[in-house]
Design an enzyme around this catalytic site. Structure first.
Site, PDB file in Angstrom:
ATOM      1  N   ASN A  16       0.872  -1.180   0.000  1.00 20.21           N
ATOM      2  CA  ASN A  16       0.000   0.000   0.000  1.00 20.21           C
ATOM      3  C   ASN A  16       0.908   1.228   0.000  1.00 20.21           C
ATOM      4  O   ASN A  16       1.489   1.568   1.019  1.00 20.21           O
ATOM      5  CB  ASN A  16      -0.904  -0.026   1.243  1.00 20.21           C
ATOM      6  CG  ASN A  16      -1.763   1.230   1.355  1.00 20.21           C
ATOM      7  OD1 ASN A  16      -1.791   2.057   0.439  1.00 20.21           O
ATOM      8  ND2 ASN A  16      -2.461   1.362   2.475  1.00 20.21           N
ATOM      9  N   LYS A  18       0.095   4.210  -0.196  1.00 22.73           N
ATOM     10  CA  LYS A  18      -0.543   5.392   0.407  1.00 22.73           C
ATOM     11  C   LYS A  18      -0.302   6.611  -0.503  1.00 22.73           C
ATOM     12  O   LYS A  18      -0.231   6.431  -1.720  1.00 22.73           O
ATOM     13  CB  LYS A  18      -0.047   5.592   1.837  1.00 22.73           C
ATOM     14  CG  LYS A  18      -0.239   4.312   2.671  1.00 22.73           C
ATOM     15  CD  LYS A  18      -0.073   4.489   4.139  1.00 22.73           C
ATOM     16  CE  LYS A  18      -0.284   3.140   4.829  1.00 22.73           C
ATOM     17  NZ  LYS A  18      -0.243   3.233   6.296  1.00 22.73           N
ATOM     18  N   HIS A 105      -9.583   1.231   4.833  1.00 24.51           N
ATOM     19  CA  HIS A 105      -8.318   1.437   5.557  1.00 24.51           C
ATOM     20  C   HIS A 105      -8.583   2.361   6.747  1.00 24.51           C
ATOM     21  O   HIS A 105      -9.385   3.299   6.654  1.00 24.51           O
ATOM     22  CB  HIS A 105      -7.269   2.042   4.628  1.00 24.51           C
ATOM     23  CG  HIS A 105      -5.897   1.985   5.227  1.00 24.51           C
ATOM     24  ND1 HIS A 105      -5.491   2.867   6.193  1.00 24.51           N
ATOM     25  CD2 HIS A 105      -4.877   1.131   5.041  1.00 24.51           C
ATOM     26  CE1 HIS A 105      -4.254   2.563   6.568  1.00 24.51           C
ATOM     27  NE2 HIS A 105      -3.860   1.497   5.879  1.00 24.51           N
ATOM     28  N   GLU A 107      -6.983   4.736   7.873  1.00 23.23           N
ATOM     29  CA  GLU A 107      -6.739   6.151   7.594  1.00 23.23           C
ATOM     30  C   GLU A 107      -7.972   6.787   6.951  1.00 23.23           C
ATOM     31  O   GLU A 107      -8.203   7.989   7.096  1.00 23.23           O
ATOM     32  CB  GLU A 107      -5.472   6.304   6.727  1.00 23.23           C
ATOM     33  CG  GLU A 107      -4.217   6.057   7.558  1.00 23.23           C
ATOM     34  CD  GLU A 107      -3.049   5.464   6.815  1.00 23.23           C
ATOM     35  OE1 GLU A 107      -3.006   5.520   5.573  1.00 23.23           O
ATOM     36  OE2 GLU A 107      -2.152   4.911   7.497  1.00 23.23           O
ATOM     37  N   GLU A 178      -5.439  -4.932  10.387  1.00 21.47           N
ATOM     38  CA  GLU A 178      -4.421  -3.903  10.597  1.00 21.47           C
ATOM     39  C   GLU A 178      -4.693  -3.190  11.918  1.00 21.47           C
ATOM     40  O   GLU A 178      -5.493  -2.226  11.949  1.00 21.47           O
ATOM     41  CB  GLU A 178      -4.446  -2.885   9.454  1.00 21.47           C
ATOM     42  CG  GLU A 178      -4.115  -3.476   8.099  1.00 21.47           C
ATOM     43  CD  GLU A 178      -3.502  -2.455   7.166  1.00 21.47           C
ATOM     44  OE1 GLU A 178      -2.412  -2.723   6.651  1.00 21.47           O
ATOM     45  OE2 GLU A 178      -4.092  -1.370   6.968  1.00 21.47           O
ATOM     46  N   GLY A 184       2.507   2.175  10.876  1.00 28.30           N
ATOM     47  CA  GLY A 184       3.483   3.255  10.786  1.00 28.30           C
ATOM     48  C   GLY A 184       4.193   3.557  12.096  1.00 28.30           C
ATOM     49  O   GLY A 184       4.846   4.588  12.232  1.00 28.30           O
ATOM     50  N   SER A 223       3.345  -2.294  10.260  1.00 30.56           N
ATOM     51  CA  SER A 223       4.800  -2.337  10.489  1.00 30.56           C
ATOM     52  C   SER A 223       5.427  -3.672  10.092  1.00 30.56           C
ATOM     53  O   SER A 223       6.361  -4.136  10.741  1.00 30.56           O
ATOM     54  CB  SER A 223       5.132  -2.007  11.949  1.00 30.56           C
ATOM     55  OG  SER A 223       4.748  -0.676  12.247  1.00 30.56           O
TER      56      SER A 223
HETATM   57  P1  13P Z   1       3.007   0.313   7.677  1.00 33.65           P
HETATM   58  O1  13P Z   1       3.495  -1.002   7.093  1.00 33.65           O
HETATM   59  O2  13P Z   1       3.755   1.497   7.216  1.00 33.65           O
HETATM   60  O3  13P Z   1       2.870   0.199   9.169  1.00 33.65           O
HETATM   61  O4  13P Z   1       1.513   0.518   7.121  1.00 33.65           O
HETATM   62  C1  13P Z   1       0.597  -0.510   7.206  1.00 33.65           C
HETATM   63  C2  13P Z   1      -0.611  -0.142   6.429  1.00 33.65           C
HETATM   64  O5  13P Z   1      -1.357   0.735   6.809  1.00 33.65           O
HETATM   65  C3  13P Z   1      -0.839  -0.848   5.166  1.00 33.65           C
HETATM   66  O6  13P Z   1      -2.112  -0.605   4.663  1.00 33.65           O
END
Ligand code: 13P
Length: 263
Positions: A16, A18, A105, A107, A178, A184, A223
């Site tokens: 992803n 982002k 997601h 976010e 997740e 992150g 992560s």
């Molecule tokens: P990270 O791997 O940067 O923690 O992000 C995970 C994520 O949100 C994947 O959709």
């Protein structure tokens, strides 16, 4: 009783991106990844895909067609067309031959106030058009600390799964667990925490459709790094990874894909 060990679920590793990337950075990343895969010589490796910002779907299609890396979106509208400024429809994803899209997601749940109902409608729109809905679920640290993580995540799963099942589309779905506190932060869930939640998700799905539940892939995200991927992949209900930051580096993402297939 569900015997998940008896069912083949080929691992899937999705990057992803982002809101990262640019034409030249993407080209360097994708050619690096393709180079590593080709040098690997077709050995056993998890299926890989990238979820790219919508403006780069065309670039992904041109660069990845005919290769072993898939591509898809990071979100999609539940509406087919019309006055929805800034949105991207399923048919637009299809125009660029995307095979899937992430929905739900955290976010987007947090920053765009997306509800389970909205996410369910998006998942149904995707599956109805033959695209894989990659549905994210997860709990905040407050919910985990209150001891309600399994209940909260399984409720998210149930709402979307029931909407899909009502259209006989549940079997098309992939879920990604997740935990929000792991995204992150550099603090991944332990393999045991991931397995506990994945097993609970699969139980929830099996109450809706046992056959589909045994086949649905459950990815872990939060992560994920090459160093942690193998221990996660060793869990019986972890069928791949949804990778954020580490998917922006070709070698790290490739190493995660190798680890996820037991190499
Ligand atoms: P990270 O791997 O940067 O923690 O992000 C995970 C994520 O949100 C994947 O959709």
């Amino acid at each position: 009783m569900l015997n998940s060990a008896a069912v083949q679920r080929p691992p899937w590793v999705v990057g992803n991106w982002k809101m990262n990337g640019g034409l030249s950075d993407n080209e360097a990343l994708l050619s690096g990844l393709l180079g590593l895969l080709e040098a690997h010589g077709g050995g056993r490796i998890a299926q890989c895909a990238v979820a790219v910002p919508a403006p780069y779907l065309f670039q992904s299609m041109v660069r990845l067609s005919g290769h072993s890396i898939g591509w898809g979106g990071q979100d999609v509208s539940a509406e087919p067309a019309g006055a929805f400024t800034g949105e991207v429809s399923v048919s637009m994803l299809r125009d660029f031959e995307a095979q899937f899209s992430i929905v739900g997601h955290s976010e987007r749940r947090t920053r765009h106030a997306e509800t389970d109902a909205v996410i369910a409608a998006k998942a149904v729109a995707l599956a109805d058009s033959g695209l894989v809905p990659l549905i994210c679920v997860g709990e905040s640290i407050q919910v985990r600390d209150s001891g309600k993580a399994v209940e909260s995540v399984c409720q998210q799963v149930q709402r979307v799964a029931q909407a899909l099942q009502s259209k006989a589309l549940l079997g098309k779905a992939v879920f990604a667990y997740e935990p929000i506190w792991a995204i992150g932060t550099g603090r991944s869930a332990t393999p045991e925490q991931a397995q506990e939640m994945h097993a609970a998700i699969r139980r929830t799905l099996s109450e809706i459709d046992a056959k589909a539940a045994a086949q649905i892939r459950l990815l872990y995200g939060g992560s994920v790094k090459a160093a942690s991927a193998a221990a996660l992949a060793a869990q019986p209900d972890v069928d791949g990874a949804l990778v954020g930051g580490a998917s922006l580096e070709a070698k790290e993402f490739f190493d995660i894909a190798c680890a996820m297939s037991g190499q």
